[in-house]
Design a protein around this motif. Sequence first.
Motif, PDB file in Angstrom:
ATOM      1  N   CYS A  22       1.029  -1.113  -0.067  1.00 31.12           N
ATOM      2  CA  CYS A  22       0.033  -0.028   0.018  1.00 31.12           C
ATOM      3  C   CYS A  22       1.021   1.194   0.007  1.00 31.12           C
ATOM      4  O   CYS A  22       1.716   1.422   0.966  1.00 31.12           O
ATOM      5  CB  CYS A  22      -1.005   0.148   1.264  1.00 31.12           C
ATOM      6  SG  CYS A  22      -1.703   1.420   1.196  1.00 31.12           S
ATOM      7  N   LEU A  23       0.703   2.130  -0.913  1.00 31.04           N
ATOM      8  CA  LEU A  23       1.388   3.387  -1.133  1.00 31.04           C
ATOM      9  C   LEU A  23       0.391   4.420  -0.897  1.00 31.04           C
ATOM     10  O   LEU A  23      -0.481   4.520  -1.457  1.00 31.04           O
ATOM     11  CB  LEU A  23       2.055   3.724  -2.579  1.00 31.04           C
ATOM     12  CG  LEU A  23       3.330   2.596  -2.817  1.00 31.04           C
ATOM     13  CD1 LEU A  23       3.863   3.111  -4.123  1.00 31.04           C
ATOM     14  CD2 LEU A  23       4.278   2.745  -1.845  1.00 31.04           C
ATOM     15  N   LYS A  24       0.634   5.399   0.551  1.00 27.68           N
ATOM     16  CA  LYS A  24      -0.264   6.393   0.549  1.00 27.68           C
ATOM     17  C   LYS A  24       0.155   7.573   0.244  1.00 27.68           C
ATOM     18  O   LYS A  24       1.298   7.838   0.097  1.00 27.68           O
ATOM     19  CB  LYS A  24      -0.204   6.388   2.064  1.00 27.68           C
ATOM     20  CG  LYS A  24      -1.088   4.976   2.686  1.00 27.68           C
ATOM     21  CD  LYS A  24      -1.075   4.880   4.008  1.00 27.68           C
ATOM     22  CE  LYS A  24      -1.787   3.575   4.582  1.00 27.68           C
ATOM     23  NZ  LYS A  24      -1.922   3.544   6.019  1.00 27.68           N
ATOM     24  N   GLY A  30       7.455   4.040  -3.712  1.00 25.94           N
ATOM     25  CA  GLY A  30       7.898   2.749  -2.983  1.00 25.94           C
ATOM     26  C   GLY A  30       8.315   1.689  -3.658  1.00 25.94           C
ATOM     27  O   GLY A  30       8.069   1.726  -5.132  1.00 25.94           O
ATOM     28  N   ILE A  31       8.260   0.463  -3.460  1.00 26.08           N
ATOM     29  CA  ILE A  31       8.657  -0.719  -4.165  1.00 26.08           C
ATOM     30  C   ILE A  31       9.902  -0.368  -5.041  1.00 26.08           C
ATOM     31  O   ILE A  31      10.217  -0.755  -6.159  1.00 26.08           O
ATOM     32  CB  ILE A  31       7.526  -1.348  -5.022  1.00 26.08           C
ATOM     33  CG1 ILE A  31       6.060  -1.202  -4.225  1.00 26.08           C
ATOM     34  CG2 ILE A  31       7.791  -2.564  -5.604  1.00 26.08           C
ATOM     35  CD1 ILE A  31       4.945  -1.731  -4.990  1.00 26.08           C
ATOM     36  N   SER A  32      10.764   0.151  -4.481  1.00 29.02           N
ATOM     37  CA  SER A  32      12.096   0.601  -5.106  1.00 29.02           C
ATOM     38  C   SER A  32      13.033  -0.316  -4.990  1.00 29.02           C
ATOM     39  O   SER A  32      13.101  -1.052  -4.005  1.00 29.02           O
ATOM     40  CB  SER A  32      12.566   2.059  -4.670  1.00 29.02           C
ATOM     41  OG  SER A  32      12.903   2.070  -3.332  1.00 29.02           O
ATOM     42  N   THR A  33      14.109  -0.504  -5.904  1.00 34.69           N
ATOM     43  CA  THR A  33      15.067  -1.314  -5.789  1.00 34.69           C
ATOM     44  C   THR A  33      16.050  -0.868  -6.785  1.00 34.69           C
ATOM     45  O   THR A  33      15.814  -0.375  -7.960  1.00 34.69           O
ATOM     46  CB  THR A  33      14.622  -2.694  -6.213  1.00 34.69           C
ATOM     47  OG1 THR A  33      15.702  -3.869  -5.907  1.00 34.69           O
ATOM     48  CG2 THR A  33      14.059  -3.058  -7.629  1.00 34.69           C
ATOM     49  N   ILE A  34      17.290  -1.390  -6.710  1.00 30.24           N
ATOM     50  CA  ILE A  34      18.353  -1.130  -7.677  1.00 30.24           C
ATOM     51  C   ILE A  34      18.423  -2.258  -8.614  1.00 30.24           C
ATOM     52  O   ILE A  34      18.432  -3.425  -8.267  1.00 30.24           O
ATOM     53  CB  ILE A  34      19.784  -1.163  -6.675  1.00 30.24           C
ATOM     54  CG1 ILE A  34      19.881   0.012  -5.951  1.00 30.24           C
ATOM     55  CG2 ILE A  34      20.885  -0.994  -7.838  1.00 30.24           C
ATOM     56  CD1 ILE A  34      21.286  -0.002  -5.074  1.00 30.24           C
ATOM     57  N   LEU A  35      18.182  -1.750  -9.684  1.00 32.98           N
ATOM     58  CA  LEU A  35      18.399  -2.937 -10.834  1.00 32.98           C
ATOM     59  C   LEU A  35      19.849  -3.460 -11.313  1.00 32.98           C
ATOM     60  O   LEU A  35      20.602  -2.757 -11.171  1.00 32.98           O
ATOM     61  CB  LEU A  35      17.825  -2.207 -12.120  1.00 32.98           C
ATOM     62  CG  LEU A  35      16.327  -1.765 -12.042  1.00 32.98           C
ATOM     63  CD1 LEU A  35      15.785  -0.785 -13.370  1.00 32.98           C
ATOM     64  CD2 LEU A  35      15.429  -2.758 -12.058  1.00 32.98           C
ATOM     65  N   PRO A 115      -4.983   6.137  -1.212  1.00 35.50           N
ATOM     66  CA  PRO A 115      -4.127   5.138  -0.972  1.00 35.50           C
ATOM     67  C   PRO A 115      -4.207   4.101  -2.213  1.00 35.50           C
ATOM     68  O   PRO A 115      -5.345   4.223  -2.921  1.00 35.50           O
ATOM     69  CB  PRO A 115      -4.398   4.201   0.348  1.00 35.50           C
ATOM     70  CG  PRO A 115      -5.357   5.203   0.816  1.00 35.50           C
ATOM     71  CD  PRO A 115      -5.897   6.269  -0.091  1.00 35.50           C
ATOM     72  N   MET A 116      -3.168   3.589  -2.879  1.00 33.10           N
ATOM     73  CA  MET A 116      -3.168   2.509  -3.831  1.00 33.10           C
ATOM     74  C   MET A 116      -2.560   1.382  -3.546  1.00 33.10           C
ATOM     75  O   MET A 116      -1.596   1.283  -2.484  1.00 33.10           O
ATOM     76  CB  MET A 116      -2.504   3.073  -5.049  1.00 33.10           C
ATOM     77  CG  MET A 116      -3.089   4.128  -5.853  1.00 33.10           C
ATOM     78  SD  MET A 116      -2.189   4.450  -7.252  1.00 33.10           S
ATOM     79  CE  MET A 116      -3.056   6.073  -7.902  1.00 33.10           C
ATOM     80  N   TYR A 117      -3.040   0.191  -4.033  1.00 34.29           N
ATOM     81  CA  TYR A 117      -2.202  -0.908  -3.624  1.00 34.29           C
ATOM     82  C   TYR A 117      -1.553  -1.626  -5.007  1.00 34.29           C
ATOM     83  O   TYR A 117      -2.090  -1.644  -5.847  1.00 34.29           O
ATOM     84  CB  TYR A 117      -3.588  -2.001  -3.126  1.00 34.29           C
ATOM     85  CG  TYR A 117      -4.331  -1.459  -2.021  1.00 34.29           C
ATOM     86  CD1 TYR A 117      -3.855  -1.646  -0.643  1.00 34.29           C
ATOM     87  CD2 TYR A 117      -5.352  -0.513  -2.183  1.00 34.29           C
ATOM     88  CE1 TYR A 117      -4.222  -1.104   0.309  1.00 34.29           C
ATOM     89  CE2 TYR A 117      -5.822   0.007  -1.247  1.00 34.29           C
ATOM     90  CZ  TYR A 117      -5.302  -0.231   0.373  1.00 34.29           C
ATOM     91  OH  TYR A 117      -5.983   0.298   1.454  1.00 34.29           O
TER      92      TYR A 117
END
Length: 126
Positions: A22-24, A30-35, A115-117
């Motif tokens: 859930c991103l508010k 969010g859901i970030s990552t190094i590729l 909010p989004m899921y």
Amino acid sequence: IAFQEAWRLNDTQVFEGKYSVCLKPDNPFGISTILPEIDQYGFLHISIMCKRQSPRHECVIGIKSFDPDESFSTLGGVSTESIHGWERIEYAYFFNHQPAGQKVVMFIWNNSSEPMYFDNLRIEGY
């Protein structure tokens, strides 16, 4: 690829498995990552399932580098499919430069006031 955002896990709105993220609006990235290392002329395809209250609210996929000499960022996302109230958001990016040695990050952005899921993230490189 590792994610360190367990505090955002949600079990009330799930597309597949046990949890979604859930991103508010007060903390919309969010859901970030190094590729992993990306080659010149590499093609990246990212898709994620998104549940939002209104189609006016944008689910955005972003790619950003942090190299001070050659930084770049790109944002996008197209809804390609709807399944039981969830939408598949997809974004493709072609690297016409060599990002070797750069810290390239993928992230999701809730560009709304609600909010989004997010669930079922897929990252494919070609």
